[in-house]
Each structure stands twice: as C-alpha cells, then as structure tokens.
Write a protein that holds these residues in place. Sequence first.
Motif, mmCIF file in Angstrom:
data_model
loop_
_atom_site.group_PDB
_atom_site.id
_atom_site.type_symbol
_atom_site.label_atom_id
_atom_site.label_comp_id
_atom_site.label_asym_id
_atom_site.label_seq_id
_atom_site.Cartn_x
_atom_site.Cartn_y
_atom_site.Cartn_z
ATOM 1 N N VAL A 172 0.842 -1.198 0.000
ATOM 2 C CA VAL A 172 0.000 0.000 0.000
ATOM 3 C C VAL A 172 0.881 1.254 0.000
ATOM 4 O O VAL A 172 0.623 2.215 -0.728
ATOM 5 N N ARG A 173 1.955 1.200 0.763
ATOM 6 C CA ARG A 173 2.831 2.374 0.883
ATOM 7 C C ARG A 173 3.392 2.820 -0.484
ATOM 8 O O ARG A 173 3.577 3.992 -0.745
ATOM 9 N N GLN A 174 3.620 1.828 -1.356
ATOM 10 C CA GLN A 174 4.155 2.158 -2.685
ATOM 11 C C GLN A 174 3.166 2.946 -3.554
ATOM 12 O O GLN A 174 3.521 3.446 -4.608
ATOM 13 N N ASP A 228 -11.594 14.081 1.564
ATOM 14 C CA ASP A 228 -11.482 13.634 2.963
ATOM 15 C C ASP A 228 -10.195 12.869 3.224
ATOM 16 O O ASP A 228 -9.599 12.959 4.287
ATOM 17 N N SER A 229 -9.808 12.051 2.253
ATOM 18 C CA SER A 229 -8.671 11.167 2.469
ATOM 19 C C SER A 229 -8.150 10.683 1.125
ATOM 20 O O SER A 229 -8.898 10.627 0.145
ATOM 21 N N MET A 230 -6.886 10.337 1.096
ATOM 22 C CA MET A 230 -6.309 9.772 -0.127
ATOM 23 C C MET A 230 -6.283 8.247 -0.042
ATOM 24 O O MET A 230 -6.044 7.558 -1.030
ATOM 25 N N LEU A 231 -6.495 7.740 1.182
ATOM 26 C CA LEU A 231 -6.407 6.296 1.379
ATOM 27 C C LEU A 231 -7.615 5.832 2.186
ATOM 28 O O LEU A 231 -7.916 6.391 3.247
ATOM 29 N N PHE A 232 -8.306 4.830 1.663
ATOM 30 C CA PHE A 232 -9.498 4.300 2.327
ATOM 31 C C PHE A 232 -9.316 2.812 2.586
ATOM 32 O O PHE A 232 -8.740 2.103 1.763
ATOM 33 N N VAL A 233 -9.828 2.361 3.713
ATOM 34 C CA VAL A 233 -9.823 0.930 4.019
ATOM 35 C C VAL A 233 -11.275 0.515 4.234
ATOM 36 O O VAL A 233 -11.993 1.134 5.021
ATOM 37 N N THR A 234 -11.692 -0.522 3.517
ATOM 38 C CA THR A 234 -13.075 -0.965 3.672
ATOM 39 C C THR A 234 -13.201 -2.471 3.489
ATOM 40 O O THR A 234 -12.240 -3.128 3.097
ATOM 41 N N GLN A 235 -14.392 -2.980 3.793
ATOM 42 C CA GLN A 235 -14.613 -4.425 3.791
ATOM 43 C C GLN A 235 -15.047 -4.930 2.426
ATOM 44 O O GLN A 235 -15.886 -4.316 1.770
ATOM 45 N N GLY A 236 -14.534 -6.084 2.061
ATOM 46 C CA GLY A 236 -15.093 -6.801 0.927
ATOM 47 C C GLY A 236 -16.245 -7.651 1.420
ATOM 48 O O GLY A 236 -16.502 -7.725 2.635
ATOM 49 N N LEU A 294 -2.324 0.632 9.683
ATOM 50 C CA LEU A 294 -1.817 1.565 8.659
ATOM 51 C C LEU A 294 -1.636 2.958 9.263
ATOM 52 O O LEU A 294 -0.615 3.616 9.040
ATOM 53 N N ASN A 295 -2.612 3.385 10.050
ATOM 54 C CA ASN A 295 -2.457 4.686 10.725
ATOM 55 C C ASN A 295 -1.193 4.708 11.583
ATOM 56 O O ASN A 295 -0.455 5.696 11.591
ATOM 57 N N SER A 296 -0.967 3.604 12.291
ATOM 58 C CA SER A 296 0.148 3.577 13.244
ATOM 59 C C SER A 296 1.509 3.650 12.547
ATOM 60 O O SER A 296 2.502 4.011 13.159
ATOM 61 N N ILE A 297 1.561 3.282 11.277
ATOM 62 C CA ILE A 297 2.838 3.385 10.566
ATOM 63 C C ILE A 297 2.843 4.575 9.596
ATOM 64 O O ILE A 297 3.631 4.641 8.657
ATOM 65 N N GLY A 298 1.908 5.471 9.812
ATOM 66 C CA GLY A 298 1.923 6.720 9.052
ATOM 67 C C GLY A 298 1.124 6.706 7.772
ATOM 68 O O GLY A 298 1.117 7.690 7.029
ATOM 69 N N LEU A 299 0.443 5.602 7.494
ATOM 70 C CA LEU A 299 -0.408 5.561 6.299
ATOM 71 C C LEU A 299 -1.830 5.924 6.731
ATOM 72 O O LEU A 299 -2.684 5.058 6.969
#
Length: 416
Positions: free
Chosen positions: A24-26, A173-181, A130-135
Amino acid sequence: MKVFKFGGASVNSATAVRNMAEIVRQYTKEPLVVVVSAMGKTTNMLEQLVPGVRPPEEHNSLIKEVTDYHLQIIRELFAEADHIVYKDFDQLIDQLREQVAQPPTHYSYDYDQTVCYGELISTTIISHYLNSIGLINKWVDIRSVVRTDNNYREGIVDFETTKRASSAFDTADSMLFVTQGFIAGTADGHTTTLGREGSDYSAAILSYCLDAESMTIWKDVPGFLNADPKYFADTVKIEQIPYNEALELAYYGASVIHPKTIKPIQNKNISLYIKSFLSPNAKGSVIGPFATIKPLTPLYIFKNNQTLLSVLPKDFSFIAEDNLRVIFATLAELNIRVNLMQNSALSFSLCIDDNKLLLNQLIERLSCQFHLRYNRGLQLITIRYYTQQIIDTIVAQRPILLQQRSRTTTQLLVQP
Ligand code: ASP
Ligand code: MG
C-alpha cells in the motif's frame, strides 16, 4: 483512483499484514481504496457460529478461537498494550457474541448477520495498523455504501444507490481508504453478503462506481494460472485474458476470481490486474479488452465437495417445463447455484456445492412431488481447450458420473 483487493491469505498473520502495508505504501501518491477480506480462514470459523449450525454449548470455544487468532495478530502489530485497537476489537467481539446467542431465524439471514464480523474485524485492525505506521486512512463501513436487496447470502446490488453512496470515498477527505469486501447492507440497515469469496466483486463494484483507473487483486499466486497450483505442478501463467474469457473461467469456478467481478469492470472498460503480494513488482496478469487469451493453453478448473442430485417425478411424468419450474423455483428460494445439469426423459440431474443443511431443505421441499437420490463428495472438473488425451489423463480410471462437452469446454463430474 485505484482499487486494491487483499484476500484472506494476504492478511492471515501479522507478517502478512506488514507485507500488505508495504505494498500500500508504494501507491500512496494517488487516491487508493483498499478492500480487505476476513483474515485467513475466519469466514469458515464464523460459518460454524451461525445460529442453528452448531449446538450452543460449542459457541464459547468457537468464539474463543476467533478471538485468540485475531488477538495474536493484534499483539504482534501494536507495541502499546493500551492501543485503541483493543477497545474496537473487544466491541466487535461483544457484538459477535450477542449475534451468535440469537435464536435461529432464516439461515441465510442469520448467516450474513454473523459472518460479517470477519471483515469488520480485519479492516478495523488493518486501518489502525496503517495509521500507526503513518499511512493515514479513512475506515469506511461498506454496509452503508454497497446497497443490496434482502436476498441474503447473495445480495443483489443496487448500483444506482451504491454509486450515490460511494461519495463516502471522497478524495477531499482522504487519499487512502480501508473498507470491507464481501459484505453489504439493505435499505433498512441489515447486513448482507455477496456470496463466498465475494470480496473481488466488492472491489469491482467500487471500481465501477468510482470510475477507477484500474483494479488490482493481490494474491498468493503470480497471476491468473491455467490451473490451481494445489493440483498441478506445472502451471502456466496467463499474461492477458479477455473479459469474456475471464467471465467463463470464473463462472466454471476458477477460484482466482469471483464470477460476478468481471461485469462491472468490463462495463467501464477498467483493467483488472492480478498480482502476487509475495512479489509485488512482478508483472502478474491482466484482464482487459483483449481479443484473445495469451498464451493459449488448456485451462483446468477443479471444484471439490460436489453433490450430484437426481430428481425423478413420482408420477412418472416427463421432466418437462412444469417439473423444471418447480425444481428451479425451489433452488432459487434456497439460493442454491447449479454447477452442472442434465436431463433425461424421467430424471433431472444437477450438480451443486455440498451443503448438508441446504441439501436437506431442498430434499424436504421437493420430496412430495419427486423421488430424490444423491451422491456426495464428488469432484467437478472443467477443461477449456481440451483434447481427448488431456481428458483421459485427468480422469484416469475414475468413474464419470456426468459429462458435458461443447467445442471449447468439457465438464466432468467424477468420483475423487
Ligand atoms: N471472507 C469471505 C470469504 O472467505 C469473502 C472473501 O474472502 O472474498 O468467502
Ligand atoms: Mg478469499
């Protein structure tokens, strides 16, 4: 906007989660939606917790299994013992416990209200990590975005409502989203699911609604292979696959992709990449607007745990439209998909995925009008671009219970 889908195997341990986070970081320079499945085999565990499936006295130990599995991962990912992830996780486990204690109602409804916790838990952990590592990311409850009808266990998506609700993925709002499949929601707020392995489809729905530039499925295989490496030592990676070919393969059960995934992607001409999370910079496969499959090679699909059901009218009437209507209406009511079917004058044979509970319900409903015989534990083999020699080698000496052939494809139901 790009859409990524990470399946259960790509997040089945703390090490796996760290690896997916590096992928994801890439890609954080552009807007990205990350769709995640339940961790490892969590959905299988949760299926056992659907009210009515196992005796209630077994529930506690099953819930403990689910809890311990995730806690182990959380502990490895978060150094602080008082990280907020623990509170969120506890809350989800409490909700799961409450759900499991409900008296059984309809299996499909109960199923969706129970198994959804796999994805809710995985995305909660991953979003925090992801938040905890800066993402820095926004967690979205997909149940308020992907809208389905109340066809539980196989929700039918309302694309118009879903498209409107996908404004939840606003890049302001955000450039990165995490959601459920896999999970979705009805108009009145109940949880639905999109069918087993449905996370691919979730990602495709979002790709469609967000007009994504591409979708990528990250897998533990190097791409779209001509056979499941579990069964074949020498697999060939398919470089490019036309949409219609991918659709056929998925329909026959190629486990690399959920059958419903292709349509939304094809409708918007979006390219779908299949890449390995183990070597993220390798080329992988791409499904897109191609004329032919490349390279052209026989393709094999194996489906285990198949049941062959033979349905014979009790009154010795022909298997014709009126009898078929009754059979298909019952299959539709129970949401049972037919993998292969064939009829003769007096009997109708169908091959379905094994599920004892549903099989019993099907038999119960049909038995006033029909005699039913069944045979469980079979294997369905599909070969595209077959030759007789290939069939002979694959089938070996095993008895064939049902066989169908078209010019390009053959399907064989065999004793394993
Ligand atoms: N977790 C769900 C399943 O195992 C959905 C998915 O993985 O795509 O079927
Ligand atoms: Mg999966």
